[in-house]
Design a protein around this motif. Structure first.
Motif, PDB file in Angstrom:
ATOM      1  N   PHE A 132       0.658  -1.182  -0.053  1.00 37.08           N
ATOM      2  CA  PHE A 132       0.016   0.018  -0.074  1.00 37.08           C
ATOM      3  C   PHE A 132       0.792   1.198  -0.156  1.00 37.08           C
ATOM      4  N   LEU A 133       2.039   1.216   0.749  1.00 36.43           N
ATOM      5  CA  LEU A 133       3.053   2.189   0.856  1.00 36.43           C
ATOM      6  C   LEU A 133       3.269   2.615  -0.800  1.00 36.43           C
ATOM      7  N   ALA A 134       3.672   1.278  -1.452  1.00 40.98           N
ATOM      8  CA  ALA A 134       4.162   1.775  -2.937  1.00 40.98           C
ATOM      9  C   ALA A 134       2.897   2.417  -3.736  1.00 40.98           C
ATOM     10  N   GLN A 135       1.754   1.896  -3.447  1.00 35.88           N
ATOM     11  CA  GLN A 135       0.745   2.455  -4.256  1.00 35.88           C
ATOM     12  C   GLN A 135       0.465   3.782  -3.791  1.00 35.88           C
ATOM     13  N   LEU A 136       0.620   4.432  -2.555  1.00 36.97           N
ATOM     14  CA  LEU A 136       0.591   5.773  -2.289  1.00 36.97           C
ATOM     15  C   LEU A 136       1.964   6.463  -3.009  1.00 36.97           C
ATOM     16  N   VAL A 137       2.980   6.193  -2.995  1.00 39.36           N
ATOM     17  CA  VAL A 137       4.137   6.753  -3.528  1.00 39.36           C
ATOM     18  C   VAL A 137       3.788   6.971  -5.142  1.00 39.36           C
ATOM     19  N   GLN A 138       3.288   5.811  -5.786  1.00 39.55           N
ATOM     20  CA  GLN A 138       3.086   5.870  -7.209  1.00 39.55           C
ATOM     21  C   GLN A 138       1.717   6.734  -7.705  1.00 39.55           C
ATOM     22  N   GLY A 139       0.920   7.034  -6.491  1.00 38.85           N
ATOM     23  CA  GLY A 139      -0.439   7.699  -6.935  1.00 38.85           C
ATOM     24  C   GLY A 139      -1.211   6.691  -7.641  1.00 38.85           C
ATOM     25  N   ARG A 140      -1.442   5.330  -7.077  1.00 34.63           N
ATOM     26  CA  ARG A 140      -2.423   4.542  -7.836  1.00 34.63           C
ATOM     27  C   ARG A 140      -3.477   4.792  -7.065  1.00 34.63           C
ATOM     28  N   ALA A 141      -4.654   4.396  -7.768  1.00 38.10           N
ATOM     29  CA  ALA A 141      -6.104   4.600  -7.164  1.00 38.10           C
ATOM     30  C   ALA A 141      -7.124   3.563  -7.737  1.00 38.10           C
ATOM     31  N   ASP A 142      -6.661   2.317  -7.372  1.00 37.30           N
ATOM     32  CA  ASP A 142      -7.208   1.202  -7.919  1.00 37.30           C
ATOM     33  C   ASP A 142      -8.279   0.767  -6.841  1.00 37.30           C
ATOM     34  N   GLU A 143      -8.448   1.240  -5.644  1.00 34.05           N
ATOM     35  CA  GLU A 143      -9.392   0.792  -4.571  1.00 34.05           C
ATOM     36  C   GLU A 143      -9.833   2.106  -3.743  1.00 34.05           C
ATOM     37  N   LEU A 144     -10.670   1.938  -2.919  1.00 34.05           N
ATOM     38  CA  LEU A 144     -11.173   3.080  -2.259  1.00 34.05           C
ATOM     39  C   LEU A 144     -10.195   3.998  -1.315  1.00 34.05           C
ATOM     40  N   LEU A 145      -9.577   3.088  -0.601  1.00 34.65           N
ATOM     41  CA  LEU A 145      -8.459   3.735   0.191  1.00 34.65           C
ATOM     42  C   LEU A 145      -7.231   4.559  -0.522  1.00 34.65           C
ATOM     43  N   HIS A 172      14.228  -3.352   2.852  1.00 39.14           N
ATOM     44  CA  HIS A 172      14.576  -3.257   1.424  1.00 39.14           C
ATOM     45  C   HIS A 172      14.776  -1.920   0.905  1.00 39.14           C
ATOM     46  N   PRO A 173      15.632  -1.513   0.179  1.00 41.88           N
ATOM     47  CA  PRO A 173      15.963  -0.312  -0.639  1.00 41.88           C
ATOM     48  C   PRO A 173      14.671   0.305  -0.836  1.00 41.88           C
ATOM     49  N   ALA A 174      13.886  -0.458  -1.748  1.00 48.28           N
ATOM     50  CA  ALA A 174      12.685   0.119  -2.237  1.00 48.28           C
ATOM     51  C   ALA A 174      11.606   0.457  -1.257  1.00 48.28           C
ATOM     52  N   THR A 175      11.513   0.079  -0.261  1.00 50.25           N
ATOM     53  CA  THR A 175      10.713   0.433   0.769  1.00 50.25           C
ATOM     54  C   THR A 175      10.967   1.785   1.458  1.00 50.25           C
ATOM     55  N   GLN A 176      12.462   1.755   1.632  1.00 50.32           N
ATOM     56  CA  GLN A 176      12.949   2.876   2.516  1.00 50.32           C
ATOM     57  C   GLN A 176      12.967   4.134   1.456  1.00 50.32           C
ATOM     58  N   ARG A 177      13.074   3.927   0.090  1.00 49.88           N
ATOM     59  CA  ARG A 177      12.800   4.974  -0.958  1.00 49.88           C
ATOM     60  C   ARG A 177      11.360   5.352  -0.747  1.00 49.88           C
TER      61      ARG A 177
END
Length: 439
Positions: A132-145, A172-177
């Motif tokens: 979900f953190l990755a979704q937030l950073v990418q600006g994804r909006a594929d469900e309500l939250l 993981h570096p991806a999470t920290q980024r």
């Protein structure tokens, strides 16, 4: 002239202290249990978002604590979150319908993703999974939250994130980024806990405990009136040893000092807490130093006061200590006389620090406490002058030691005024505001 006493919303008698009054003659009524837990989020509307993760079990208790603190809680869950906790549980605890879908037609305009993000004081994602953190950073909006988070007015609706994931995922570096980017985008990261994880591993990545998240949320809403300040607080009793198993102490529980330390931290201060022997948990984000005797407390205070600019000395320090301490337990012997104790005077911690060059030059603001059993106004007024402090807080010790509520009387160069009976938590927040105004 003395300041006028602040008005009280409680329907209890408030003792206004005159020049010859003794609080010890009147025992104020104890507060009802429900008023000892301040509703510090009263009037706040919180959207609690749950993404998929085993830490959803903590979200139930978090929801309960938020409601108990007075918040109106509205829960939004991802489909993955429903695999870990039911909507029925979250609805029962929040007292409001749970939102799952962006197609939810219960709102008149059929736009929950807009309405929820507008009509709220904060969005709190707990737990926030790595996905979900990755979704937030990418600006994804594929469900309500995620859609609601993307559609929220960034400048008006704060987003707080309580991550929860396996330790390897956390590191993981991806999470920290992603964490850094989310913070750059305006989100507030609450951090993680450390310990055993559901997978059987141990390390960083656990979601913070519900009471820790509640503390951080209250801090978020608390004005940072002490930002940039460093406060040193002394709390609890001291223990003066007679032999390895016996000693002289007092009934101070440390609750007032610990409440002040917590309130100061929430108000933005760096806080160092020097505590005598008490059974209290250390307030979150407060540095704690444990001591036993008055001399140890003074030594610790002198070591740490060099970087502080505020001292609040709430500790009930023993005035005297045994002249000698036996190295072994003193045994009762019918053939010998009862041993006599001889005392020597302990150092005066408050006076010593208040007379230090930093205090005398105005670099250290000193607040003292006076616990009396009678004639509070007379004794506390004299004590403030004798100790040389600008502000002294007085109370009747026997009626407050170990209790969760209190009455405080503030003494300064203008006279005195009363903070009416309230929980020590409430009084601590009031005292912090008083100190901030005087700095």
């Amino acid at each position: 002239m003395p300041h006028s006493a602040p008005s009280s919303s409680h329907n209890y008698p408030v003792t206004h202290i005159g020049e010859t009054a003794s609080l010890g003659q009147v025992e104020p009524p104890a507060l009802p249990l429900d008023e000892l837990v301040p509703r510090e989020l009263a009037g706040k509307r919180i959207v609690l978002g749950l993404s998929g993760g085993i830490a959803c079990y903590k979200s139930a208790e978090l929801c309960r604590l938020l409601v108990k603190a007075g918040a109106s809680v509205h829960v939004v869950m991802t489909e993955a979150a429903t695999q870990f906790i039911s909507t029925i549980t979250m609805q029962a605890l929040s007292g409001n319908p749970v939102y799952l879908s962006q197609w939810d037609a219960r709102d008149a305009n059929n736009m929950p993703h807009i309405n929820l993000g507008r009509d709220t004081d904060a969005i709190l994602i707990a737990p926030c999974s790595a996905d979900f953190l990755a979704q937030l950073v990418q600006g994804r909006a594929d469900e309500l939250l995620s859609l609601m988070c993307l559609a929220r007015p960034i400048g008006r609706t704060p987003l707080l994130i309580a991550p929860a994931m396996n330790r390897e995922m956390w590191a993981h570096p991806a999470t920290q980024r992603n964490l850094q980017q989310a913070e750059n985008d305006g989100a507030h990261i609450l951090g993680v806990g450390q310990g055993e994880q559901a997978c059987g591993e141990t390390g960083d990545g656990r979601m913070l405990e519900p009471d820790e998240i509640l503390h951080d949320l209250i801090s978020f809403f608390t004005p940072n009136v002490l930002a940039g300040h460093h406060m040193l607080v002394t709390a609890g009793p001291t223990f003066e040893a007679i032999d390895p198993v016996r000693g002289i102490t007092n009934r101070s529980s440390g609750k007032m000092g610990f409440a002040i330390a917590r309130a100061a931290q929430e108000a933005g201060a760096k806080v160092t807490l020097i505590s005598g022997p008490v059974a209290l948990e250390t307030p979150r984000n407060v540095q704690r130093i444990n001591v036993q005797s008055a001399q140890q407390m003074l030594d610790a205070a002198q070591e740490h006061i060099t970087s502080a600019n505020i001292l609040v000395a709430t500790a009930a320090v023993a005035d005297w200590r045994p002249a000698t301490t036996a190295t072994e337990k003193i045994k009762k012997n019918p053939q010998e006389a009862v041993p006599a104790l001889h005392f020597v005077e302990n150092p005066d911690i408050l006076a010593t620090l208040a007379q230090s060059p930093r205090a005398q030059s105005g670099q250290l603001y000193c607040v003292g406490f006076a616990a009396e059993s009678q004639n509070l106004v007379e004794f506390a007024t004299a004590k403030r002058v004798r100790k040389g402090v600008p502000l002294l807080v007085g109370n009747i010790g026997p009626s407050t030691f170990g209790q969760d509520d209190n009455v405080l009387v503030l003494f300064d160069e203008h006279g005195h005024h009363t903070l009416p009976r309230a929980s020590k938590r409430t009084l601590a927040k009031q005292l912090i505001r008083e100190i901030a105004q005087r700095l």
